[in-house]
Write an enzyme that holds these catalytic residues in place. Sequence first.
Site, short mmCIF file in Angstrom:
data_model
loop_
_atom_site.label_atom_id
_atom_site.label_comp_id
_atom_site.label_asym_id
_atom_site.label_seq_id
_atom_site.Cartn_x
_atom_site.Cartn_y
_atom_site.Cartn_z
N TYR A 51 2.68 4.25 -10.13
CA TYR A 51 2.59 4.10 -8.63
C TYR A 51 3.51 3.04 -8.31
O TYR A 51 4.31 3.14 -7.28
CB TYR A 51 1.08 3.71 -8.46
CG TYR A 51 0.89 3.27 -7.11
CD1 TYR A 51 1.16 3.82 -5.88
CD2 TYR A 51 0.70 1.70 -7.20
CE1 TYR A 51 0.58 3.28 -4.81
CE2 TYR A 51 0.44 1.00 -5.81
CZ TYR A 51 0.60 1.93 -4.73
OH TYR A 51 0.15 1.21 -3.65
N VAL A 80 4.98 -1.95 3.27
CA VAL A 80 5.12 -3.29 3.34
C VAL A 80 6.71 -4.11 3.07
O VAL A 80 7.00 -5.05 3.02
CB VAL A 80 4.13 -4.34 2.13
CG1 VAL A 80 2.96 -4.30 2.60
CG2 VAL A 80 4.43 -3.65 0.98
N TYR A 86 -3.23 1.81 8.04
CA TYR A 86 -4.53 1.27 7.63
C TYR A 86 -5.33 0.77 8.70
O TYR A 86 -5.81 1.71 9.74
CB TYR A 86 -4.05 -0.04 6.49
CG TYR A 86 -2.84 0.21 5.82
CD1 TYR A 86 -2.96 1.34 4.83
CD2 TYR A 86 -1.73 -0.55 6.23
CE1 TYR A 86 -1.73 1.52 4.24
CE2 TYR A 86 -0.41 -0.04 5.27
CZ TYR A 86 -0.69 0.87 4.40
OH TYR A 86 0.58 1.20 3.81
N SER A 123 4.74 2.02 0.72
CA SER A 123 3.83 2.87 1.10
C SER A 123 4.28 4.10 1.80
O SER A 123 3.42 4.85 1.65
CB SER A 123 2.67 2.28 1.88
OG SER A 123 1.95 1.38 0.69
N LYS A 165 4.00 6.95 -0.32
CA LYS A 165 2.79 7.75 -0.44
C LYS A 165 2.61 9.00 0.24
O LYS A 165 1.97 10.02 -0.29
CB LYS A 165 1.35 6.89 0.07
CG LYS A 165 1.25 5.57 -0.79
CD LYS A 165 0.19 4.69 -0.04
CE LYS A 165 0.06 3.45 -0.75
NZ LYS A 165 -0.71 2.39 0.15
N1 GLN Z 1 3.23 -1.19 -3.74
C1 GLN Z 1 2.39 -1.90 -2.48
C2 GLN Z 1 1.04 -2.28 -3.07
O1 GLN Z 1 0.65 -1.36 -4.00
C3 GLN Z 1 2.25 -0.69 -1.32
C4 GLN Z 1 1.49 -1.44 -0.25
C5 GLN Z 1 1.99 -1.15 1.38
O2 GLN Z 1 3.09 -0.63 1.39
N2 GLN Z 1 1.17 -1.25 2.11
O3 GLN Z 1 0.50 -3.15 -2.61
#
Ligand code: GLN
Length: 311
Positions: free
Chosen positions: A195, A265, A247, A67, A70
């Site tokens: 993505y 993650v 989050y 993430s 992002k």
């Molecule tokens: N690729 C992971 C997902 O879409 C990214 C989530 C994350 O890093 N929090 O679930």
Amino acid sequence: MTTPLDYQEIVEEIFQEIQPSLTKGNVANYIPALAKVDPNQFAMTITLKDGKQFSVGKSQEEFSIQSISKVLAFSLAIDIYSKSLYKRVGVEPSGNAFNSLVQLEYEGGIPRNPFINAGAIVVMDALISHYGGDYSALEKVLTFAREISDNPKIKFDAVVAKSEMEHASRNLSLAHLMKSFGNFDNDVRNVVQTYFKQCAIVMNTENLSRSMLYLAFKGKDPISGKEFLNELQAKRINALMLTCGHYDASGEFAYNVGLPAKSGVGGGIVAIVPNLMSIAVWSPRLNSHGNSLAGTLALQMFTRKSGLSIF
Ligand code: GLN
């Protein structure tokens, strides 16, 4: 005059003190390829304005930035953002898990912010429309990753992306739900797959920390002099990192660490000390919110020891 901080000494102290926490938490097992990573690893790198780095642990070991990517995609989208994207994704903390469906349903398919999964999927949808296809959009994100890290070798891990596509029900659900509300332009599977490739970008803490200097220095990379964003755009991304970067644990992170930061993650976190440095940490075991457990603690130790925070 106060003595200047010895960053190497600080990171080495943190490395000692973090050891008992490296066996706590769990790796992200909903992406099988990520669950194979040796879980007890740790790395931390600080990068200053002149490129000088201070590292401890496995700072050369590559990991999936997940993430954290992002932030890269959103940096590209922020130009589009001032026009059409405002209607499609908000800038409020979600207070919910990164892959939650409920809020998206009762808020009419408009994700709260670009750092939860639904928001990042909409951003990818917008990039694909803007750049004329999934291949071009992914290439733009990868080129951006190579530019900001000053490393032309940055790539994504196709095994991780494929593994995530094989377990994509929840992310596909988020995308379909947005499509049902009319907040989606392209083919759902194609956007989600792109993505995942973006999330599978691989870096080590040295690359990651180097990459984010542009956000510490008002959008302009202090080493190359390249202006990736203008001052206002950089300010906005830092604000989003502070309020939404972790989050439903963003408040707790701001409370304990006090820096704009983004987690993934894969166990990585990148944090910004405005006008001073970018810090990357990595440790694969996660807390219950999906953020690196030891990484979060290490950043907390860092701001306490150094007295550096935005507050
Ligand atoms: N690729 C992971 C997902 O879409 C990214 C989530 C994350 O890093 N929090 O679930």
